[in-house]
Enzyme design. Structure first.
Site, PDB file in Angstrom:
ATOM      1  N   GLU A  36       0.781  -1.392  -0.106  1.00  0.00           N
ATOM      2  CA  GLU A  36      -0.061  -0.006   0.010  1.00  0.00           C
ATOM      3  C   GLU A  36       0.817   1.348  -0.043  1.00  0.00           C
ATOM      4  OE1 GLU A  36      -0.815  -2.631   1.690  1.00  0.00           O
ATOM      5  OE2 GLU A  36      -2.601  -3.099   0.571  1.00  0.00           O
ATOM      6  N   GLN A  39      -7.601  -2.439  -1.416  1.00  0.00           N
ATOM      7  CA  GLN A  39      -8.640  -3.576  -1.740  1.00  0.00           C
ATOM      8  C   GLN A  39      -9.911  -3.599  -0.688  1.00  0.00           C
ATOM      9  OE1 GLN A  39      -7.373  -8.015  -1.298  1.00  0.00           O
ATOM     10  NE2 GLN A  39      -7.500  -7.364  -3.516  1.00  0.00           N
ATOM     11  N   PHE A  40      -9.523  -3.065   0.443  1.00  0.00           N
ATOM     12  CA  PHE A  40     -10.767  -2.545   1.203  1.00  0.00           C
ATOM     13  C   PHE A  40      -9.967  -1.277   2.016  1.00  0.00           C
ATOM     14  CE2 PHE A  40     -12.006  -7.024   0.987  1.00  0.00           C
ATOM     15  CZ  PHE A  40     -13.394  -7.050   1.489  1.00  0.00           C
ATOM     16  N   ASP A  52      -9.877  -0.357   4.755  1.00  0.00           N
ATOM     17  CA  ASP A  52      -9.316  -0.640   6.022  1.00  0.00           C
ATOM     18  C   ASP A  52      -7.618  -0.659   5.671  1.00  0.00           C
ATOM     19  OD1 ASP A  52     -11.677  -2.207   7.945  1.00  0.00           O
ATOM     20  OD2 ASP A  52     -11.978  -2.108   5.513  1.00  0.00           O
ATOM     21  N   PHE A  53      -7.265  -1.073   4.368  1.00  0.00           N
ATOM     22  CA  PHE A  53      -5.936  -1.388   4.303  1.00  0.00           C
ATOM     23  C   PHE A  53      -5.058   0.227   3.850  1.00  0.00           C
ATOM     24  CE2 PHE A  53      -7.551  -5.165   2.949  1.00  0.00           C
ATOM     25  CZ  PHE A  53      -7.450  -6.097   4.038  1.00  0.00           C
ATOM     26  N   HIS A  88     -12.927  -5.194   7.738  1.00  0.00           N
ATOM     27  CA  HIS A  88     -13.468  -5.004   6.399  1.00  0.00           C
ATOM     28  C   HIS A  88     -14.629  -4.059   6.577  1.00  0.00           C
ATOM     29  CE1 HIS A  88     -10.896  -8.653   6.104  1.00  0.00           C
ATOM     30  NE2 HIS A  88     -10.907  -8.246   4.654  1.00  0.00           N
TER      31      HIS A  88
END
Ligand SMILES: Cc1ncc(C[n+]2csc(CCOP(=O)(O)OP(=O)(O)O)c2C)c(N)n1
Ligand SMILES: Cc1ncc(C[n+]2csc(CCOP(=O)(O)OP(=O)(O)O)c2C)c(N)n1
Ligand SMILES: [Mg+2]
Ligand SMILES: [Mg+2]
Lengths: 320, 320, 320, 320
Positions: free
Chosen positions: D59, D81-82, D84-85, D126
């Site tokens: 990331e 991807q989410f 959250d990342f 997520h």
């Protein structure tokens, strides 16, 4: 191992029946790695399982009932409905439940191992992670720190050639196993589908760790036989590749081995089936968690209780 | 004894290292060098390289490693060389440390010390006040002392706390502020404190801004201005805030951090909802506008809240 | 190179006179690396200098006046008072000013180089970084991505054996140069105190990059002859080590070389002295920035203007 | 054409890729696989592997690399991807991207797409809503569409914007919400929109909470409830907020994010300061309490703001 697979199979079927909320991930085809490695730990050695490592929980003694109840989001599941699928871990058994962010648990394992070294305890810590996770900066920091501090840690790389849909060739140019030496970390390659090979390598790594010889990276070659999650049909994986690996199914191999040792494998299967059936009934009968309970426990109010010593019925061979 | 804010922090670390063998310091250049600000000067000499540990530049691994050590019974205290670098360890803090107890019932008693704040031409990367990020991440406590006394007492409280604690030590107070500090062990409670009495208006502040607020209040002879020092941002002493608003009816909230979504926004929203009936005038905020912190003194003075800006805001509100 | 050192010497003396706010960092002893490498770039090749690389700015054509004005936090300094010491860069000359967080600029360089490759342009991007910075996760991510995408990037590792006070032995077990191959990146060792050797290696790396042969890591061994910053007396560096390196002063070596080529080195020195004296007068005469200007430019309001093409008077040998 | 929220986002990406050759998509599994949510399905096939690029799990490098590409003229759009990342790429966003233009006058036109939010048993990793972190980081724009129309129009506006933009796409709206979406290119302005008229009370919301607010408003027949959809959090449409408060005198602010220091705290503080005289009642907030987002539906429902909670809050305030 049979139990691991049975739990996941049951989980998947409950998911497909719409009984399990959210998404569902399993480790089909990779059971030998998680099981073999965790088996080689002593009860006081904490383990950080990842997404494919249900077997690690099972070996530490987390029951089928509490796992299924966890999948189902029930009050008495491992995470009391707080987390789902493979995000859980019984602290009292020395299992640190994973976070999603890959591979954050490696640094945590390094920290645990570091504490053991500083206190002069004969313990080690083990963290699993996938090949894709090795691209993340945290992997590098954890490896570097572990090598520098020669902590008694064991890193188990589950090399299944894919990160979700992305094949290794788009993750790195040189295999992570070769990178281990560059951190001053011993690297060992094993057949990740052979539980006993994984066990032996982990036992040796544990001995090295306890002898003060620093961390080991065990690269276990294996294959994820299902999609990344239940929603993923993995159509990006060539069929021949799956066939190749299907012939190397870790469970079948272990069964053959046990059979040749005279073990009644069918009886084990039968007992697993029974256990799972009972567990499923028990789990389905459990209530959903109380809504208000969601608000509890953000902070620890009492004394900080360290990780438990892993009252696992099976693990601890190495400690024996 | 009279100590600077900085020496009070050093003293807290020394006391903690002496009284609790589980305490461990981790950070970059904190060992023989004593840290970028000399907070840990002499500690490695006194307690050894196994308790005051120089790490590589690896903020994620430092924090993740500290969590690992904490969950097996240690009490790690990490230093970020500047608060600004906590952005590099952000994920481990919010996703691993902050959520651990709620998810797994596993306490992570770590402290992350953040030398924060501006006022000395540190520029955009050595002057930030990141506390609001962590207030918006459940499971982390956030402390911000303004005096030497509280710096020691809150740090000792943080180290004793079973939760992850973000400890903001304001760099611009390090050597500028001194005060009476008790010898040995004591803890400052995690609640707000009235540092100046008054009942016409209350200025709510924390960290270095408490001193700006006191200076402002001292200049206002025509009214009686109270100053409330929050000291702890998580937990936030909502009772003390609302009581002060009840008593004074007029409130000015000061942040050194950037305006949008700062701690002061939360305090203001609390008052607007639960103190509304006590209000006699708008809830006034004074904060650094949403810009990076500039280097040149003329620019930095223009953005950081000063005693003058606070005083003017108070006067305007008093006239309401 | 002489100019670089002269600017830093003047900066340091202005700092000691209290004219420069904040802190002050220089690259004494490392000038050859920054200068030699930047010289080898074409004007369209962007460069990301780090803390020891004033020479890179100078080679790109940033003037002594604007650098000194920058140090002094003046309105007409490179950063218009927004940032201080070595945190600046003239975008119109293809220089990306560093952030403090190490080594964040590497990923930025990878992204620039990636864009060049995708657009089929004959350009490369160069990023400097220190040995300590290789411990950070970002280093790994950037190296991994660069190797995977075979971007035309040049990474110059300034290996001075220290990260602030921390010697390499506490940063990593295996030298970062050896790690390059593990990312599929060519690695070259050079004497970082020999400007021409650095130049040659960079030129070769640039040719490789432009030919589509991917990135190169150039490990330049050198020594930081001053403390980390002006506040640091570097007493942690053994005196013999400094003496060893003093005898290898990069500036003296280049002077000798030039002398043997018949260049009138004293005349250069004299012209540098004059230039610096003039620049100092000019810079000191410049006004402090307007306070209100601090608030401007957080967002770009017009068209995004890409990095300039580096109208450097000297660079571009490789392009010639 | 009528599209789902998800398809509207895909369409925006397709239009941008077609109309602007500088546009480039970066992310994990976004290529042949089409992304975890299939937002980029078909785009790599249509635009090739050089414009829709699968990255390793990195990331920091994805965001830093995007900044690099942007400053040499590309328009990278990154997918986490989410959402959250994004914590794993936090530093590059707040310290590199956010500060670049203010520091160097160099625009970084990148978009970071964050599939965010809960409501579908995604659990703590997520389901997060990280927008407030970025509202508290100067230099980043933050957008959060609630409808298919705005999802496309705001994403096209984000890609055209010369600044770094955080684009929150709510996962729970992906396939649940559909609406008329114009063909081809259009931009939605970065301002709030009244999505339901009314003058007794205004509910201020954004993202998925707009729908909960609309449901709540529809249930309240005894009064006329306005709903204001913020759409853009940075810039925040302060005028529209204050106008709505002026018109309605009562206000309920809804966040799906955790309560403390959320976007709603900022909105409330704005109103408490600048809309105070228009208020006829406390500034009421409805938000997720400060806990991680639980997995089990019974728990998740208990923490996320529901139409019922909003309705009850409105009724209580209307009765004030
Ligand atoms: C930091 C981070 N980014 C993205 C993801 C989303 N994600 C979940 S699993 C996965 C692939 C992991 O691949 P690998 O590490 O090889 O493990 P495997 O699934 O093959 O066991 C990704 C990208 C994540 N979990 N963490
Ligand atoms: C992520 C991060 N953590 C901490 C720091 C504080 N810091 C500034 S310079 C430095 C040492 C850098 O060492 P090295 O990379 O070897 O560069 P050198 O100063 O030797 O040129 C440190 C730790 C930083 N800049 N970035
Ligand atoms: Mg994998
Ligand atoms: Mg160095």
């Amino acid at each position: 191992m049979a139990l691991t697979r049975a739990i996941e199979e049951r989980g998947l079927s409950l998911y497909k029946q719409g009984k399990i909320p959210g998404s569902f991930y399993d480790g089909r085809g990779q059971e030998a790695t998680a099981v073999g490695a965790t088996f080689a730990l002593g009860p006081a050695d904490p383990v950080c399982p990842l997404i494919r490592d249900l077997g690690a929980h099972v070996v530490r003694g987390t029951t089928a009932t509490s796992i299924l109840a966890h999948y189902l989001g029930r009050a008495d599941g491992v995470s009391r409905g707080r987390d789902g699928n493979i995000h859980f871990g019984e602290a009292q058994r020395g299992v640190v439940g994973m976070v999603s962010m890959l591979p954050d648990m490696m640094a945590v394992a390094v920290g645990m191992a570091w504490a053991f070294r500083l206190r002069g305890e004969q313990r080690c810590a083990l963290s699993f992670f996938g090949d894709g996770a090795t691209s993340v900066g945290d992997w590098h920091e954890a490896m570097n720190l572990a090598g520098l501090q020669r902590v008694p840690a064991i890193f188990v790389l589950e090399h299944n050639g894919y990160a979700y849909s992305t094949p290794s060739a788009r993750q790195f140019v040189v295999d992570p196993l070769e990178r281990a030496a560059l951190y001053g970390i011993a690297g060992v390659a094993v057949d990740g589908n052979d539980a006993e090979e994984v066990f032996d390598a982990t036992r040796a790594a544990r001995e090295r760790a306890l002898a003060g010889d620093g961390p080991t990276l065990i690269a276990a070659t294996t294959m994820r036989m299902h999609g990344h999650g239940a929603h993923d049909d993995a159509s990006y994986v060539p069929r021949e590749q799956l066939e190749h690996w299907a012939a190397r199914d870790p469970l079948e191999r272990q069964r053959d081995r046990l059979r040749s040792l005279g073990v009644d494998v069918e009886a084990i299967d039968e007992s697993v089936r029974e256990e799972i059936d009972v567990a499923t009934q028990e789990a389905l009968a459990m209530p959903a968690p109380e809504p208000a309970s969601a608000l509890e426990g953000v902070f620890c109010e009492g004394e900080a209780e360290p990780l438990g010593l892993g009252a696992a019925p099976w693990s601890g061979f190495a400690g024996a | 004894m009279e100590l600077t804010y900085l020496d009070a922090i050093s003293d807290a670390l020394r006391v903690a290292l002496r009284e609790d063998e589980r305490v461990l310091l981790l950070g970059e250049d904190i060992g023989a060098f004593g840290g970028a600000f000399k907070v840990t000067a002499g500690l490695q000499q006194e307690f050894g390289v196994d308790r005051v540990i120089d790490t590589p530049i690896s903020e994620e691994a430092i924090i993740g490693g500290a969590v690992g050590a904490a969950i097996v019974g240690m009490r790690p205290v990490c230093e970020m060389q500047f608060a600004d670098f906590v952005a590099c360890g952000f994920d481990q803090l919010v996703n691993v440390a902050g959520k651990l107890h709620w998810r797994l019932g596993l306490a992570a008693p770590i402290v992350v010390r953040l030398p924060s704040g501006g006022g000395f031409a540190g520029g955009p990367f050595h002057s930030q006040n990141p506390e609001a990020w962590f207030m918006h991440a459940p499971g982390l406590k956030v402390l911000a002392p303004s005096s030497a006394h509280d710096a020691k007492g809150l740090l000792l409280a943080a180290i004793a706390d079973p939760n992850p604690v973000i400890f903001l030590e304001h760099k611009h107070l390090y050597r500028r502020i001194r005060g009476e500090v008790p010898e040995g062990f004591y803890q400052t409670p995690l609640c707000a404190q009235t540092v100046r009495d008054g009942d016409d208006l209350v200025v709510i502040a924390y960290g270095a801004m408490v001193h700006a607020a006191l200076d402002a209040a001292a200049e206002i002879e025509e009214a009686s201005v109270r100053v409330l020092d929050l000291r702890s941002l998580v937990p936030l002493d909502e009772r003390a805030i609302l009581d002060a608003v009840h008593d004074c009816a007029k409130v000015v909230i000061v942040d050194e951090a950037n305006y949008t979504c700062a701690a002061g926004a939360q305090v203001a929203s609390l008052i607007a909802q639960y103190g509304y009936e006590d209000l006699d005038g708008p809830v006034v905020r004074v904060a650094t506008p949403d810009v990076p912190i500039p280097f040149a003194p003329s620019l930095e003075r223009a953005v950081l809240p000063s005693a003058e800006r606070i005083r003017d805001a108070c006067r305007e509100l008093l006239a309401y």
